[in-house]
Design a protein around this motif. Structure first.
Motif, PDB file in Angstrom:
ATOM      1  N   PHE A  80       5.613  -3.495   2.853  1.00 21.95           N
ATOM      2  CA  PHE A  80       4.247  -3.768   2.423  1.00 21.95           C
ATOM      3  C   PHE A  80       3.600  -4.767   3.366  1.00 21.95           C
ATOM      4  O   PHE A  80       4.255  -5.694   3.850  1.00 21.95           O
ATOM      5  CB  PHE A  80       4.232  -4.329   0.991  1.00 21.95           C
ATOM      6  N   VAL A  81       2.316  -4.556   3.600  1.00 22.71           N
ATOM      7  CA  VAL A  81       1.524  -5.439   4.453  1.00 22.71           C
ATOM      8  C   VAL A  81       0.355  -5.956   3.625  1.00 22.71           C
ATOM      9  O   VAL A  81      -0.262  -5.197   2.870  1.00 22.71           O
ATOM     10  CB  VAL A  81       1.033  -4.675   5.708  1.00 22.71           C
ATOM     11  N   ASP A  82       0.060  -7.238   3.768  1.00 12.84           N
ATOM     12  CA  ASP A  82      -1.067  -7.823   3.046  1.00 12.84           C
ATOM     13  C   ASP A  82      -2.342  -7.077   3.430  1.00 12.84           C
ATOM     14  O   ASP A  82      -2.584  -6.821   4.615  1.00 12.84           O
ATOM     15  CB  ASP A  82      -1.198  -9.304   3.390  1.00 12.84           C
ATOM     16  N   PRO A  83      -3.174  -6.709   2.458  1.00  4.42           N
ATOM     17  CA  PRO A  83      -4.386  -5.935   2.761  1.00  4.42           C
ATOM     18  C   PRO A  83      -5.289  -6.591   3.813  1.00  4.42           C
ATOM     19  O   PRO A  83      -5.921  -5.885   4.589  1.00  4.42           O
ATOM     20  CB  PRO A  83      -5.103  -5.851   1.410  1.00  4.42           C
ATOM     21  N   ASP A  84      -5.320  -7.914   3.871  1.00  2.00           N
ATOM     22  CA  ASP A  84      -6.168  -8.593   4.857  1.00  2.00           C
ATOM     23  C   ASP A  84      -5.698  -8.392   6.286  1.00  2.00           C
ATOM     24  O   ASP A  84      -6.448  -8.687   7.219  1.00  2.00           O
ATOM     25  CB  ASP A  84      -6.244 -10.098   4.562  1.00  2.00           C
ATOM     26  N   THR A  85      -4.464  -7.915   6.463  1.00  2.00           N
ATOM     27  CA  THR A  85      -3.941  -7.746   7.823  1.00  2.00           C
ATOM     28  C   THR A  85      -3.645  -6.291   8.179  1.00  2.00           C
ATOM     29  O   THR A  85      -3.135  -6.023   9.262  1.00  2.00           O
ATOM     30  CB  THR A  85      -2.670  -8.600   8.031  1.00  2.00           C
ATOM     31  N   ILE A  86      -3.974  -5.360   7.295  1.00  2.00           N
ATOM     32  CA  ILE A  86      -3.769  -3.947   7.609  1.00  2.00           C
ATOM     33  C   ILE A  86      -4.620  -3.595   8.826  1.00  2.00           C
ATOM     34  O   ILE A  86      -5.786  -3.972   8.917  1.00  2.00           O
ATOM     35  CB  ILE A  86      -4.095  -3.054   6.391  1.00  2.00           C
ATOM     36  N   GLY A  87      -4.003  -2.901   9.769  1.00  2.00           N
ATOM     37  CA  GLY A  87      -4.690  -2.516  11.006  1.00  2.00           C
ATOM     38  C   GLY A  87      -4.556  -3.522  12.131  1.00  2.00           C
ATOM     39  O   GLY A  87      -5.112  -3.322  13.212  1.00  2.00           O
ATOM     40  N   GLN A  88      -3.789  -4.597  11.904  1.00  3.30           N
ATOM     41  CA  GLN A  88      -3.615  -5.630  12.927  1.00  3.30           C
ATOM     42  C   GLN A  88      -2.244  -5.581  13.611  1.00  3.30           C
ATOM     43  O   GLN A  88      -1.871  -6.511  14.328  1.00  3.30           O
ATOM     44  CB  GLN A  88      -3.842  -7.023  12.325  1.00  3.30           C
ATOM     45  N   GLY A  89      -1.478  -4.530  13.370  1.00  6.30           N
ATOM     46  CA  GLY A  89      -0.177  -4.390  14.020  1.00  6.30           C
ATOM     47  C   GLY A  89       0.992  -4.996  13.259  1.00  6.30           C
ATOM     48  O   GLY A  89       2.123  -4.948  13.735  1.00  6.30           O
ATOM     49  N   VAL A  90       0.741  -5.550  12.072  1.00  3.63           N
ATOM     50  CA  VAL A  90       1.810  -6.170  11.289  1.00  3.63           C
ATOM     51  C   VAL A  90       2.814  -5.106  10.825  1.00  3.63           C
ATOM     52  O   VAL A  90       4.027  -5.309  10.910  1.00  3.63           O
ATOM     53  CB  VAL A  90       1.246  -6.970  10.103  1.00  3.63           C
ATOM     54  N   GLY A  91       2.320  -3.981  10.352  1.00  6.59           N
ATOM     55  CA  GLY A  91       3.210  -2.911   9.913  1.00  6.59           C
ATOM     56  C   GLY A  91       4.081  -2.408  11.052  1.00  6.59           C
ATOM     57  O   GLY A  91       5.289  -2.217  10.875  1.00  6.59           O
ATOM     58  N   ARG A  92       3.491  -2.205  12.208  1.00  2.00           N
ATOM     59  CA  ARG A  92       4.251  -1.755  13.385  1.00  2.00           C
ATOM     60  C   ARG A  92       5.337  -2.780  13.733  1.00  2.00           C
ATOM     61  O   ARG A  92       6.487  -2.417  13.984  1.00  2.00           O
ATOM     62  CB  ARG A  92       3.324  -1.536  14.574  1.00  2.00           C
ATOM     63  N   LEU A  93       4.978  -4.053  13.741  1.00  8.04           N
ATOM     64  CA  LEU A  93       5.932  -5.121  14.057  1.00  8.04           C
ATOM     65  C   LEU A  93       7.104  -5.102  13.082  1.00  8.04           C
ATOM     66  O   LEU A  93       8.276  -5.164  13.485  1.00  8.04           O
ATOM     67  CB  LEU A  93       5.212  -6.469  14.025  1.00  8.04           C
ATOM     68  N   LEU A  94       6.814  -5.012  11.793  1.00  9.74           N
ATOM     69  CA  LEU A  94       7.864  -4.973  10.778  1.00  9.74           C
ATOM     70  C   LEU A  94       8.723  -3.723  10.898  1.00  9.74           C
ATOM     71  O   LEU A  94       9.953  -3.784  10.801  1.00  9.74           O
ATOM     72  CB  LEU A  94       7.254  -5.044   9.376  1.00  9.74           C
ATOM     73  N   PHE A  95       8.083  -2.579  11.100  1.00 10.13           N
ATOM     74  CA  PHE A  95       8.830  -1.325  11.188  1.00 10.13           C
ATOM     75  C   PHE A  95       9.748  -1.338  12.407  1.00 10.13           C
ATOM     76  O   PHE A  95      10.920  -0.968  12.319  1.00 10.13           O
ATOM     77  CB  PHE A  95       7.870  -0.135  11.232  1.00 10.13           C
ATOM     78  N   GLU A  96       9.229  -1.780  13.541  1.00  7.73           N
ATOM     79  CA  GLU A  96      10.053  -1.836  14.752  1.00  7.73           C
ATOM     80  C   GLU A  96      11.212  -2.813  14.575  1.00  7.73           C
ATOM     81  O   GLU A  96      12.322  -2.564  15.062  1.00  7.73           O
ATOM     82  CB  GLU A  96       9.189  -2.202  15.962  1.00  7.73           C
ATOM     83  N   HIS A  97      10.990  -3.900  13.857  1.00  4.94           N
ATOM     84  CA  HIS A  97      12.067  -4.849  13.570  1.00  4.94           C
ATOM     85  C   HIS A  97      13.148  -4.179  12.714  1.00  4.94           C
ATOM     86  O   HIS A  97      14.343  -4.315  12.996  1.00  4.94           O
ATOM     87  CB  HIS A  97      11.514  -6.082  12.851  1.00  4.94           C
ATOM     88  N   ALA A  98      12.732  -3.466  11.665  1.00  2.00           N
ATOM     89  CA  ALA A  98      13.692  -2.787  10.792  1.00  2.00           C
ATOM     90  C   ALA A  98      14.493  -1.736  11.565  1.00  2.00           C
ATOM     91  O   ALA A  98      15.708  -1.617  11.385  1.00  2.00           O
ATOM     92  CB  ALA A  98      12.970  -2.140   9.608  1.00  2.00           C
ATOM     93  N   VAL A  99      13.827  -0.995  12.431  1.00  2.52           N
ATOM     94  CA  VAL A  99      14.510   0.031  13.232  1.00  2.52           C
ATOM     95  C   VAL A  99      15.521  -0.623  14.171  1.00  2.52           C
ATOM     96  O   VAL A  99      16.668  -0.159  14.289  1.00  2.52           O
ATOM     97  CB  VAL A  99      13.484   0.893  13.999  1.00  2.52           C
TER      98      VAL A  99
END
Length: 151
Positions: A80-99
């Motif tokens: 989950f990504v905080d709605p205020d930061t959606i579209g700022q690359g946070v999801g990509r950063l987290l997903f790449e970390h998990a991978v």
């Protein structure tokens, strides 16, 4: 600067609140969110057991992910990504970390029970739909079941 670190058990309540805010971003009504509340709850023991990673900037939590299971096949248990930061690359950063973490631990594939609204993000990250899975919160609702090959 945004960075990813291990989650802490004392952050469980904040992670639960973030998950609920993130789910609400997609326009779900209060009844739907109430039905999901238990499934989205993060308990202190979950934080370590489920390999929780958080994205943080200036002391604020921007998002989190959980890596569940044991090799060779695991799951992105929550992301989950905080709605205020959606579209700022946070999801990509987290997903790449998990991978990267999954690969280090010897996983060959990760499954994802995706919210339908998040499926385009995961497919852009390389996951493919392999079926559907029943919702853990809403009887009769099906979620996209995705898989990411790590080999």
């Amino acid at each position: 600067m945004t960075y990813v670190r291990a989650g802490r058990p004392d952050e469980a309540a904040a992670l639960t609140a973030l998950a609920l805010r993130s789910k609400a971003y997609w326009g779900y009504d209060e009844a739907f969110l109430a039905a999901c509340r238990e499934e989205l709850a993060v308990r202190p023991a979950d934080v370590t057991a489920r390999r929780t990673a958080v994205a943080e900037r200036d002391g604020g939590l921007l998002g989190f992910t959980m890596l569940d299971g044991d090799p060779p096949v695991g799951a992105v248990g929550m992301m989950f990504v905080d709605p205020d930061t959606i579209g700022q690359g946070v999801g990509r950063l987290l997903f790449e970390h998990a991978v990267a973490q999954a690969r280090r631990l010897g996983f060959e594939a990760l499954t994802i029970d995706a919210d339908p609204n998040a499926e385009p993000f995961y497919t852009a990250m390389g996951a493919v739909r392999i079926g559907v899975t029943p919702s853990g919160s809403v009887p009769g609702r099906e979620l996209p079941l995705l898989e990411l090959d790590l080999t």
